[in-house]
Design an enzyme around this catalytic site. Structure first.
Site, short mmCIF file in Angstrom:
data_model
loop_
_atom_site.label_atom_id
_atom_site.label_comp_id
_atom_site.label_asym_id
_atom_site.label_seq_id
_atom_site.Cartn_x
_atom_site.Cartn_y
_atom_site.Cartn_z
CB CYS A 1 -0.93 0.02 1.20
SG CYS A 1 -2.13 -1.30 1.18
CG HIS B 1 -3.42 3.63 2.03
ND1 HIS B 1 -3.83 3.30 0.77
CD2 HIS B 1 -3.50 2.50 2.78
CE1 HIS B 1 -4.16 2.01 0.75
NE2 HIS B 1 -3.97 1.51 1.96
CG ASN C 1 -6.85 -0.68 0.81
OD1 ASN C 1 -6.08 -0.21 -0.04
ND2 ASN C 1 -6.44 -1.18 1.95
N1 ACO Z 1 -19.55 -8.37 7.52
C1 ACO Z 1 -20.15 -8.65 8.68
N2 ACO Z 1 -19.48 -9.06 9.76
C2 ACO Z 1 -18.15 -9.16 9.67
C3 ACO Z 1 -17.46 -8.88 8.47
C4 ACO Z 1 -18.21 -8.46 7.37
N3 ACO Z 1 -17.65 -8.16 6.19
N4 ACO Z 1 -16.14 -9.08 8.69
C5 ACO Z 1 -16.00 -9.47 9.95
N5 ACO Z 1 -17.22 -9.52 10.56
C6 ACO Z 1 -17.53 -9.90 11.92
C7 ACO Z 1 -16.49 -10.78 12.56
O1 ACO Z 1 -16.69 -12.13 12.20
C8 ACO Z 1 -16.72 -10.51 14.01
O2 ACO Z 1 -17.81 -11.29 14.42
P1 ACO Z 1 -17.83 -11.99 15.87
O3 ACO Z 1 -17.75 -10.88 16.85
O4 ACO Z 1 -19.13 -12.71 15.87
O5 ACO Z 1 -16.63 -12.87 15.92
C9 ACO Z 1 -17.14 -9.07 14.07
O6 ACO Z 1 -17.54 -8.72 12.72
C10 ACO Z 1 -16.04 -8.14 14.51
O7 ACO Z 1 -14.87 -8.46 13.78
P2 ACO Z 1 -13.55 -7.71 14.01
O8 ACO Z 1 -12.48 -8.28 13.13
O9 ACO Z 1 -13.27 -7.62 15.49
O10 ACO Z 1 -13.94 -6.25 13.47
P3 ACO Z 1 -13.13 -4.94 13.54
O11 ACO Z 1 -13.87 -3.91 14.31
O12 ACO Z 1 -11.69 -5.15 13.90
O13 ACO Z 1 -13.18 -4.48 12.02
C11 ACO Z 1 -11.78 -4.43 10.07
C12 ACO Z 1 -12.59 -5.29 11.04
C13 ACO Z 1 -12.72 -3.48 9.36
C14 ACO Z 1 -11.10 -5.34 9.08
C15 ACO Z 1 -10.75 -3.63 10.90
O14 ACO Z 1 -10.00 -4.48 11.73
C16 ACO Z 1 -9.83 -2.86 10.01
O15 ACO Z 1 -10.23 -1.94 9.33
N6 ACO Z 1 -8.52 -3.17 10.00
C17 ACO Z 1 -7.59 -2.56 9.11
C18 ACO Z 1 -7.46 -3.43 7.93
C19 ACO Z 1 -7.12 -2.73 6.66
O16 ACO Z 1 -7.49 -1.62 6.37
N7 ACO Z 1 -6.35 -3.46 5.86
C20 ACO Z 1 -6.05 -3.04 4.53
C21 ACO Z 1 -4.64 -3.32 4.20
S1 ACO Z 1 -3.54 -2.41 5.21
C22 ACO Z 1 -3.88 -0.86 4.84
O17 ACO Z 1 -4.20 -0.60 3.72
C23 ACO Z 1 -3.76 0.15 5.91
#
Ligand code: ACO
Length: 330
Positions: free
Chosen positions: A117, A257, A287
Site C-alpha cells: 500500500c 492512503h 482500498n
Molecule cells: N460483515 C459482517 N461481519 C463481519 C465482516 C463483514 N464483512 N467481517 C467481519 N465480521 C464480523 C467478525 O466475524 C466478528 O464477528 P464476531 O464478533 O461474531 O466474531 C465481528 O464482525 C467483529 O470483527 P472484528 O475483526 O473484530 O472487526 P473490527 O472492528 O476489527 O473491524 C476491520 C474489522 C474493518 C477489518 C478492521 O480491523 C480494520 O479496518 N482493520 C484494518 C485493515 C485494513 O485496512 N487493511 C487493509 C490493508 S492495510 C492498509 O491498507 C492500511
C-alpha cells in the site's frame, strides 16, 4: 520554511478506474455481510472491480496515458517507469515492462517496486533520488492494483475492503519552488505475517492443493493492522513534516492512503490535522492498495481542491509492514 533542496516536482497526474461498480448490496448477495457493517467499520460504500479484460498493466497504462496527456511530453521522452503493484500481471517479467510496451515508452527503463500500500510513496521518493542524481529527467510513477485477483472472496473480513484501480504521475526536476519538500519511510518485516499471501512465491510454490486451502490469497489480522497503521502513519507524518521544516498547522491538504475511514480519522486526529483538510474517497473505491494516493491526487486536482503552492501531506501504511509519508509543495 523548507529545510531541503527541492529536486522533484509532480507535473501531472492521471487515473483509471474500471467501470464496473460493486456495491455493498451486491456483496450481501454473495457473502454473509451487510451494508451497515461495511459502512460503519470501513466507510466503504462501493468499489470498482476489473473484469477479465482489464489487467494491472492495462489499467496502469491507461492511468499513465491520462497523466502523460496532460503534459507536452511524448512517451518516447520518458526515461524511467516505476510501477508500484502488489498484483503483477505475471511473476516474470515485471509488469512495468508491459506498461512500457503498451504506452510506447521505448526509451524508458522500467521496473516494479514491491511496497504494497505504501509503494506509490516509495516510488515518489525513488524518483526524487533519480532526479537529484541527474540520472533521469522524465519519470513516470505508476500504481496499479487488481486487488480483486488476490483477495479471498469467501473471507468476509477481507474481501469487502478492497477494490481495483490505477493512478500515475509524471515527475520532473523541480525548478526549486514546488515539489517534494520532505519525506520519511519505514519498514518492519517482523510483522509480515499480519498481512500477507502465505503461498504462491518461492517459499511455497504454487501447487494444486493451494487452490483448495486458499493460502495463495490475502490473509490479514485486521485489528493489529489497524493499530499499527494509525501509529506508523502518525509517526511518518510528523517526521516527514519535520523533515520539510513544517508543522501540522502548515498542512493545507492531507491525502492519506484510503484503506478505511476510521484509520483516516484516527491518523488525522493524532497528527493534529482537522478532517476538513483531509481528502477522502474511500467510500467510492475501497482500498486500492498503492493506487489510492495517486487516484486521490488526480481527483483532488480535477476538483480544484489541490492548488499550486499548497502544502500537501501524503501518508500510507501497508503490508511489510511498510509505511511512509511525503510532503509536497504542489
Ligand atoms: N460483515 C459482517 N461481519 C463481519 C465482516 C463483514 N464483512 N467481517 C467481519 N465480521 C464480523 C467478525 O466475524 C466478528 O464477528 P464476531 O464478533 O461474531 O466474531 C465481528 O464482525 C467483529 O470483527 P472484528 O475483526 O473484530 O472487526 P473490527 O472492528 O476489527 O473491524 C476491520 C474489522 C474493518 C477489518 C478492521 O480491523 C480494520 O479496518 N482493520 C484494518 C485493515 C485494513 O485496512 N487493511 C487493509 C490493508 S492495510 C492498509 O491498507 C492500511
Amino acid at each position: 520554511m523548507n529545510a531541503n533542496t527541492i529536486f522533484a516536482e509532480i507535473i501531472s497526474t492521471g487515473r483509471f478506474l474500471p467501470p464496473e461498480i460493486t456495491t455493498n448490496a451486491d456483496l450481501e448477495k454473495v457473502i454473509d455481510t451487510s451494508d451497515d457493517w461495511i459502512r460503519e467499520r470501513t466507510g466503504i460504500k462501493e468499489r470498482r472491480i476489473a473484469g477479465e479484460d482489464l489487467s494491472t498493466a492495462q489499467m496502469g497504462a491507461r492511468a499513465s496515458l491520462d497523466a502523460i496527456g496532460k503534459t507536452d511530453i511524448d512517451p518516447t521522452d520518458i526515461d524511467l517507469i516505476i510501477l508500484s503493484t502488489a498484483t503483477p500481471d505475471r511473476l516474470l517479467p515485471s509488469t512495468a515492462c508491459d506498461i512500457q510496451a503498451l504506452i510506447g515508452a521505448t526509451n524508458a527503463v522500467a521496473f516494479d517496486l514491491g511496497g504494497a500500500c505504501s509503494g506509490f510513496l516509495y516510488g515518489l521518493s525513488m524518483a526524487e533520488g533519480y532526479l537529484a542524481s541527474g540520472r533521469a529527467k522524465n519519470i513516470l510513477v505508476v500504481a496499479s492494483e487488481k486487488m480483486s485477483s488476490i483477495v479471498d472472496w469467501t473471507d468476509r473480513s477481507t474481501c469487502v475492503l478492497f477494490g481495483d484501480g490505477a493512478g500515475a504521475c509524471m515527475v520532473q526536476k523541480s525548478e526549486g519552488k514546488n515539489g517534494i519538500i520532505g519525506s520519511h519511510h519505514g519498514s518492519d518485516g517482523r510483522l509480515a505475517e499480519l498481512l500477507y499471501r502465505p503461498a504462491g512465491g518461492s517459499l511455497i510454490p504454487l501447487n494444486s492443493q493451494l487452490m483448495e486451502t486458499g493460502d495463495h490469497l490475502v490473509k490479514m489480522s485486521g485489528k493489529e493492522v489497524f493499530r499499527n497503521a494509525v501509529r506508523s502513519m502518525v509517526e511518518a507524518s510528523e517526521k516527514a513534516l519535520a523533515n520539510a521544516g513544517l508543522s501540522s498547522d502548515d498542512v493545507d491538504l492531507l491525502i492519506p492512503h484510503q484503506a478505511n475511514i476510521r484509520i483516516i480519522e484516527s491518523t488525522a486526529r493524532y497528527a493534529g490535522i482537522s478532517m476538513d483538510k483531509v481528502f477522502v474517497n474511500v467510500h467510492r473505491y475501497g482500498n486500492m492498495s498503492s493506487a489510492t494516493i495517486p487516484v486521490a491526487m488526480d481527483e483532488a486536482s480535477e476538483m480544484g481542491i489541490l492548488k499550486t503552492g499548497m502544502n500537501i501531506l501524503t501518508v500510507a501504511f501497508g503490508a511489510g509492514f511498510a509505511w511512509g509519508a511525503v510532503a509536497i509543495r504542489w
